[in-house]
Write a protein that holds these residues in place. Structure first.
Motif, PDB file in Angstrom:
ATOM      1  N   PHE A 172       1.055  10.562   4.103  1.00 35.06           N
ATOM      2  CA  PHE A 172      -0.353  10.184   4.090  1.00 35.06           C
ATOM      3  C   PHE A 172      -0.492   8.738   3.617  1.00 35.06           C
ATOM      4  N   ALA A 173      -1.289   7.966   4.333  1.00 34.87           N
ATOM      5  CA  ALA A 173      -1.587   6.593   3.919  1.00 34.87           C
ATOM      6  C   ALA A 173      -2.524   6.649   2.720  1.00 34.87           C
ATOM      7  N   SER A 174      -2.677   5.531   2.031  1.00 35.64           N
ATOM      8  CA  SER A 174      -3.624   5.468   0.925  1.00 35.64           C
ATOM      9  C   SER A 174      -4.120   4.038   0.773  1.00 35.64           C
TER      10      SER A 174
ATOM     11  N   LEU B 111       0.879  -1.170   0.000  1.00 36.71           N
ATOM     12  CA  LEU B 111       0.000   0.000   0.000  1.00 36.71           C
ATOM     13  C   LEU B 111       0.915   1.218   0.000  1.00 36.71           C
ATOM     14  N   TRP B 112       0.606   2.193  -0.825  1.00 40.11           N
ATOM     15  CA  TRP B 112       1.451   3.369  -0.974  1.00 40.11           C
ATOM     16  C   TRP B 112       1.184   4.403   0.109  1.00 40.11           C
TER      17      TRP B 112
ATOM     18  N   ASP C   5      -6.988   9.973  -0.413  1.00 41.14           N
ATOM     19  CA  ASP C   5      -7.812   9.239  -1.369  1.00 41.14           C
ATOM     20  C   ASP C   5      -7.361   9.678  -2.754  1.00 41.14           C
ATOM     21  N   TYR C   6      -6.550   8.854  -3.416  1.00 41.38           N
ATOM     22  CA  TYR C   6      -5.947   9.245  -4.692  1.00 41.38           C
ATOM     23  C   TYR C   6      -6.967   9.304  -5.825  1.00 41.38           C
ATOM     24  N   ARG C   7      -8.084   8.631  -5.676  1.00 39.95           N
ATOM     25  CA  ARG C   7      -9.108   8.688  -6.737  1.00 39.95           C
ATOM     26  C   ARG C   7      -9.914   9.979  -6.653  1.00 39.95           C
ATOM     27  N   GLN C   8     -10.334  10.343  -5.426  1.00 41.19           N
ATOM     28  CA  GLN C   8     -11.107  11.575  -5.253  1.00 41.19           C
ATOM     29  C   GLN C   8     -10.212  12.779  -4.981  1.00 41.19           C
TER      30      GLN C   8
END
Length: 116
Positions: free
Chosen positions: A28-30, A6-7, A105-108
């Motif tokens: 930041f976790a993702s 997990l990045w 949240d890399y998508r949003q």
């Protein structure tokens, strides 16, 4: 050999960029997951909660001042602390020590409070 990871993101690698309230060692976790070869591993780092990070930095400061801390920076396993094995062993190079308070949240493309 392959691994699933997990990045984590540095503030400057997010869409909002580094902001004044972001601290230097914060990441930041993702939920961004990848499968990579273990040959990609460069080095080991430690990602702590903010409270663990503050306790560990205080522990290091006491060591630098020559004060022998009577207690460890983290409660012992007998007290039911499940993250004891994730603590840095002794003194760690500061460039390999981070803390995480939020999730990216890399998508949003937004930051969320870390639920843990």
């Amino acid at each position: 050999m392959m691994m699933s990871i997990l990045w984590y993101y540095r503030p400057e690698h997010t869409d909002s960029g580094r902001r004044p309230e972001d601290l230097p060692d914060e990441i930041f976790a993702s939920k961004h997951r990848d499968h990579l070869s273990v040959a990609c591993i460069d080095d080991l780092c430690f990602v702590l909660t903010f409270n663990e990070y503050c306790r560990y930095r205080r522990f290091l400061r006491l060591l630098q001042e020559g004060v022998c801390p009577v207690t460890t920076p983290v409660p012992g396993p007998e007290e039911g602390y499940c993250r004891k094995d994730r603590q840095p062993p002794g003194c760690v190079v500061p460039e390999r020590l981070f803390f995480c308070r939020r999730v990216y949240d890399y998508r949003q493309k937004r930051l969320l409070k870390n639920p843990y």
